[in-house]
Design a protein around this motif. Structure first.
Motif, short mmCIF file in Angstrom:
data_model
loop_
_atom_site.label_atom_id
_atom_site.label_comp_id
_atom_site.label_asym_id
_atom_site.label_seq_id
_atom_site.Cartn_x
_atom_site.Cartn_y
_atom_site.Cartn_z
N ALA A 18 3.39 8.82 0.38
CA ALA A 18 3.28 7.89 1.51
C ALA A 18 3.50 6.45 1.06
O ALA A 18 4.15 5.66 1.74
CB ALA A 18 1.93 8.04 2.20
N VAL A 19 2.97 6.11 -0.12
CA VAL A 19 3.15 4.75 -0.65
C VAL A 19 4.62 4.51 -0.96
O VAL A 19 5.19 3.47 -0.62
CB VAL A 19 2.28 4.53 -1.91
CG1 VAL A 19 2.60 3.19 -2.56
CG2 VAL A 19 0.81 4.63 -1.55
N ARG A 20 5.27 5.49 -1.60
CA ARG A 20 6.70 5.35 -1.91
C ARG A 20 7.53 5.23 -0.65
O ARG A 20 8.50 4.47 -0.61
CB ARG A 20 7.18 6.52 -2.75
CG ARG A 20 6.75 6.44 -4.20
CD ARG A 20 7.32 7.62 -4.99
NE ARG A 20 6.88 7.62 -6.36
CZ ARG A 20 7.52 6.98 -7.35
NH1 ARG A 20 8.62 6.31 -7.10
NH2 ARG A 20 7.07 7.04 -8.58
N GLU A 21 7.15 5.95 0.40
CA GLU A 21 7.88 5.88 1.66
C GLU A 21 7.75 4.49 2.29
O GLU A 21 8.72 3.93 2.79
CB GLU A 21 7.38 6.93 2.64
CG GLU A 21 8.14 6.96 3.94
CD GLU A 21 7.66 8.07 4.86
OE1 GLU A 21 7.70 7.84 6.08
OE2 GLU A 21 7.26 9.15 4.37
N LYS A 22 6.57 3.91 2.24
CA LYS A 22 6.31 2.60 2.85
C LYS A 22 6.90 1.46 2.02
O LYS A 22 7.56 0.57 2.54
CB LYS A 22 4.80 2.41 3.01
CG LYS A 22 4.36 1.02 3.36
CD LYS A 22 4.70 0.64 4.78
CE LYS A 22 4.10 -0.74 5.08
NZ LYS A 22 4.53 -1.25 6.35
N TYR A 23 6.65 1.46 0.70
CA TYR A 23 7.01 0.32 -0.15
C TYR A 23 8.21 0.57 -1.05
O TYR A 23 8.77 -0.38 -1.60
CB TYR A 23 5.82 -0.09 -1.01
CG TYR A 23 4.65 -0.58 -0.22
CD1 TYR A 23 4.67 -1.83 0.40
CD2 TYR A 23 3.52 0.19 -0.06
CE1 TYR A 23 3.60 -2.29 1.14
CE2 TYR A 23 2.43 -0.25 0.68
CZ TYR A 23 2.49 -1.49 1.27
OH TYR A 23 1.41 -1.93 2.01
N GLY A 24 8.55 1.82 -1.30
CA GLY A 24 9.66 2.12 -2.19
C GLY A 24 9.31 2.06 -3.66
O GLY A 24 10.19 2.07 -4.51
N VAL A 25 8.03 1.94 -3.96
CA VAL A 25 7.54 1.90 -5.34
C VAL A 25 6.29 2.77 -5.43
O VAL A 25 5.65 3.05 -4.42
CB VAL A 25 7.21 0.46 -5.80
CG1 VAL A 25 8.45 -0.42 -5.81
CG2 VAL A 25 6.13 -0.17 -4.95
N PRO A 26 5.90 3.20 -6.64
CA PRO A 26 4.67 3.99 -6.78
C PRO A 26 3.44 3.12 -6.55
O PRO A 26 3.52 1.89 -6.61
CB PRO A 26 4.74 4.51 -8.22
CG PRO A 26 5.63 3.57 -8.93
CD PRO A 26 6.61 3.05 -7.93
N PRO A 27 2.29 3.74 -6.27
CA PRO A 27 1.08 2.98 -5.97
C PRO A 27 0.71 1.94 -7.02
O PRO A 27 0.22 0.86 -6.68
CB PRO A 27 -0.01 4.06 -5.87
CG PRO A 27 0.71 5.30 -5.52
CD PRO A 27 2.06 5.19 -6.19
N TRP A 28 0.93 2.22 -8.28
CA TRP A 28 0.52 1.30 -9.33
C TRP A 28 1.44 0.07 -9.42
O TRP A 28 1.17 -0.85 -10.18
CB TRP A 28 0.43 2.00 -10.69
CG TRP A 28 1.67 2.73 -11.09
CD1 TRP A 28 2.71 2.25 -11.83
CD2 TRP A 28 1.99 4.08 -10.79
NE1 TRP A 28 3.67 3.21 -11.98
CE2 TRP A 28 3.26 4.36 -11.36
CE3 TRP A 28 1.35 5.10 -10.10
CZ2 TRP A 28 3.88 5.58 -11.24
CZ3 TRP A 28 1.98 6.33 -9.99
CH2 TRP A 28 3.23 6.55 -10.57
N LYS A 29 2.49 0.02 -8.61
CA LYS A 29 3.37 -1.16 -8.59
C LYS A 29 3.29 -1.93 -7.27
O LYS A 29 3.99 -2.92 -7.10
CB LYS A 29 4.81 -0.75 -8.85
CG LYS A 29 5.03 -0.27 -10.27
CD LYS A 29 6.49 -0.04 -10.54
CE LYS A 29 6.66 0.44 -11.97
NZ LYS A 29 8.06 0.67 -12.27
#
Length: 76
Positions: free
Chosen positions: A25-36
């Motif tokens: 879900a984080v990658r879908e929203k921001y295009g990066v993994p949660p830790w970035k």
């Protein structure tokens, strides 16, 4: 092996419940993994989001931040 799991707590409008997003879900929203996400927000500035006091880097924006982190991996 041990499974790695990253989550991001996403704040919502005052009357809505807190959302917890998994890595997909984080990658879908921001295009990066949660830790970035913090680095993404530091570079992009979240449009209309002033509560975190991260104005972003002039003329980078969300797409540019995603591209920079994709190529270089980090802002530091």
């Amino acid at each position: 092996g041990r499974e790695s799991r990253s989550l991001l707590m996403h704040t919502t409008p005052r009357d809505a419940p807190l959302e917890v997003w998994d890595e997909a879900a984080v990658r879908e929203k921001y295009g990066v993994p949660p830790w970035k996400v913090s680095q993404w927000k530091a570079a992009a500035g979240e449009m209309g989001e002033s509560s975190d006091n991260l104005p972003g880097v002039y003329r980078i924006g969300p797409v540019g931040a995603k591209a920079i982190l994709g190529v270089y991996g980090t802002l530091v």
